[in-house]
Design an enzyme around this catalytic site. Structure first.
Site, PDB file in Angstrom:
ATOM      1  N   GLU A  37       0.725  -1.098   0.046  1.00 29.15           N
ATOM      2  CA  GLU A  37      -0.078   0.128  -0.139  1.00 29.15           C
ATOM      3  C   GLU A  37       0.570   1.374   0.113  1.00 29.15           C
ATOM      4  O   GLU A  37       0.485   2.297  -0.800  1.00 29.15           O
ATOM      5  CB  GLU A  37      -0.907   0.138   1.082  1.00 29.15           C
ATOM      6  CG  GLU A  37      -2.157  -0.759   0.967  1.00 29.15           C
ATOM      7  CD  GLU A  37      -2.795  -0.714  -0.056  1.00 29.15           C
ATOM      8  OE1 GLU A  37      -2.882   0.416  -0.748  1.00 29.15           O
ATOM      9  OE2 GLU A  37      -3.574  -1.816  -0.673  1.00 29.15           O
ATOM     10  N   TYR A 120      -6.108   6.755   4.207  1.00 29.00           N
ATOM     11  CA  TYR A 120      -6.103   5.696   3.258  1.00 29.00           C
ATOM     12  C   TYR A 120      -5.372   4.461   3.707  1.00 29.00           C
ATOM     13  O   TYR A 120      -6.053   3.332   3.726  1.00 29.00           O
ATOM     14  CB  TYR A 120      -5.702   6.310   1.836  1.00 29.00           C
ATOM     15  CG  TYR A 120      -5.422   5.024   1.029  1.00 29.00           C
ATOM     16  CD1 TYR A 120      -6.666   4.575   0.392  1.00 29.00           C
ATOM     17  CD2 TYR A 120      -4.203   4.348   0.905  1.00 29.00           C
ATOM     18  CE1 TYR A 120      -6.409   3.323  -0.498  1.00 29.00           C
ATOM     19  CE2 TYR A 120      -4.185   3.065  -0.059  1.00 29.00           C
ATOM     20  CZ  TYR A 120      -5.356   2.747  -0.701  1.00 29.00           C
ATOM     21  OH  TYR A 120      -5.276   1.477  -1.386  1.00 29.00           O
ATOM     22  N   ASP A 138      -9.816   5.898  -2.237  1.00 27.52           N
ATOM     23  CA  ASP A 138      -8.669   6.549  -2.934  1.00 27.52           C
ATOM     24  C   ASP A 138      -9.385   7.450  -4.311  1.00 27.52           C
ATOM     25  O   ASP A 138     -10.349   7.458  -4.447  1.00 27.52           O
ATOM     26  CB  ASP A 138      -7.589   5.569  -3.727  1.00 27.52           C
ATOM     27  CG  ASP A 138      -8.086   4.569  -4.596  1.00 27.52           C
ATOM     28  OD1 ASP A 138      -9.475   4.701  -4.935  1.00 27.52           O
ATOM     29  OD2 ASP A 138      -7.385   3.790  -5.106  1.00 27.52           O
TER      30      ASP A 138
END
Ligand code: SF4
Length: 293
Positions: A37, A120, A138
């Site tokens: 990520e 996020y 996102d």
């Protein structure tokens, strides 16, 4: 006009059409998901994949990365860009190893307290590594929701509270299904509901899409800034770091001076790399990656 999305349609589509990415495989640890990520922020999958594979081979646990020097970490980061991410990940690994038993935390608040982990990433790790029900938002997700749910041509400016509430309202109640739904929404935006040319004929939610029902209106919100790269300070910083990644010994300033003709911009960029801790100066005035001399 506003509509909702059928979770089953999206989750089934994701099972059939989602990409087989290494960090999505069952055997991937939460640490592997966290690393992916961080790397995937602002860097495309094709460039992340080989770097992620070699990171996980070299540093399979947070404590392995924590034991590496900052210079080794920056070298392994290669050309993924935005290299401060690498140092923040190194810091996060150090905290996870020291304070969380070498296991990535599973709840959003504890994840948010780690260095370099934003709204996020914390939610993406909770959802994708631990199957938690939490909105993961996102750019892709914002665009899909703007079109399919609100009938707009594109998402307007980001607003984290409103965006999180918007996506939270769409999530199914059951935990693992909610997490798959989050992954499916993101994948739909990446593969089908793309910014410039959405492939609506291949879309699993075509029949429910509010944008279709509204007659596919053009986006009429504020213009989005266009990002350029060549010639920017970020570009020049990348050139300077590339020199240091390519050598084990510290280099003289004259060597760095060759990478870019504008001396003022070059020096400003070198200064900012020093301030950010991405480059260090040796006692004799040469330059090196941090922790390597
Ligand atoms: S039908 Fe088209 S606009 Fe609507 S969600 Fe699917 S790809 Fe996006």
């Amino acid at each position: 006009m506003s509509t909702s999305l059928d979770p089953d349609l999206l989750v089934d589509w994701f099972a059939a059409a989602g990409r087989d990415l290494p960090w999505r495989r069952k055997e991937t640890t939460a640490w592997g998901v966290l690393v992916s990520e961080i790397m995937l922020q602002q860097t495309p999958v094709s460039r992340v994949e080989p770097v992620w594979l070699s990171w996980m081979a070299d540093w399979p646990r947070p404590s392995d990365l924590a034991a590496a020097s900052q210079g080794e970490v920056l070298r392994a980061w290669g050309r993924l860009g935005y290299p401060r991410r690498a140092l923040r990940l190194h810091e996060a690994a150090t905290v996870i190893a020291a304070e969380h038993g070498d296991v990535v935390p599973s709840d959003v608040d504890t994840l948010l307290a780690l260095p370099g982990i934003g709204a996020y990433t914390a939610r993406a790790v909770a959802a994708f590594a631990y199957g938690r029900r939490c909105p993961v938002v996102d750019t892709n997700v914002r665009r899909v929701v703007a079109r399919a749910v609100h009938g707009a041509g594109d998402a307007g400016p980001a607003s984290s509270n409103r965006d999180l509430a918007d996506v939270d309202a769409l999530l199914p109640d059951e935990e693992p299904k909610a997490a798959r739904f989050s992954a499916a929404l993101m994948e739909l935006g990446q593969l089908v509901c793309t910014a410039r040319a959405p492939r609506c004929a291949d879309c699993p939610v075509l029949e429910d899409c509010a944008w279709q029902h509204a007659g596919r209106p053009a986006y009429d919100g504020p213009a989005k800034p266009v990002q350029k790269y060549a010639g920017t300070d970020r570009y020049v910083r990348g050139l300077l770091l590339e020199v240091l990644r390519g050598t084990v010994d510290p280099v003289a300033k004259t060597r760095l001076d060759m990478v870019w003709p504008d001396g003022g911009q070059r020096d400003r960029c070198l200064d900012s790399l020093l301030v950010d801790g991405l480059v260090e100066q040796t006692a004799d005035g040469r330059f090196a990656l941090p922790g390597e001399h």
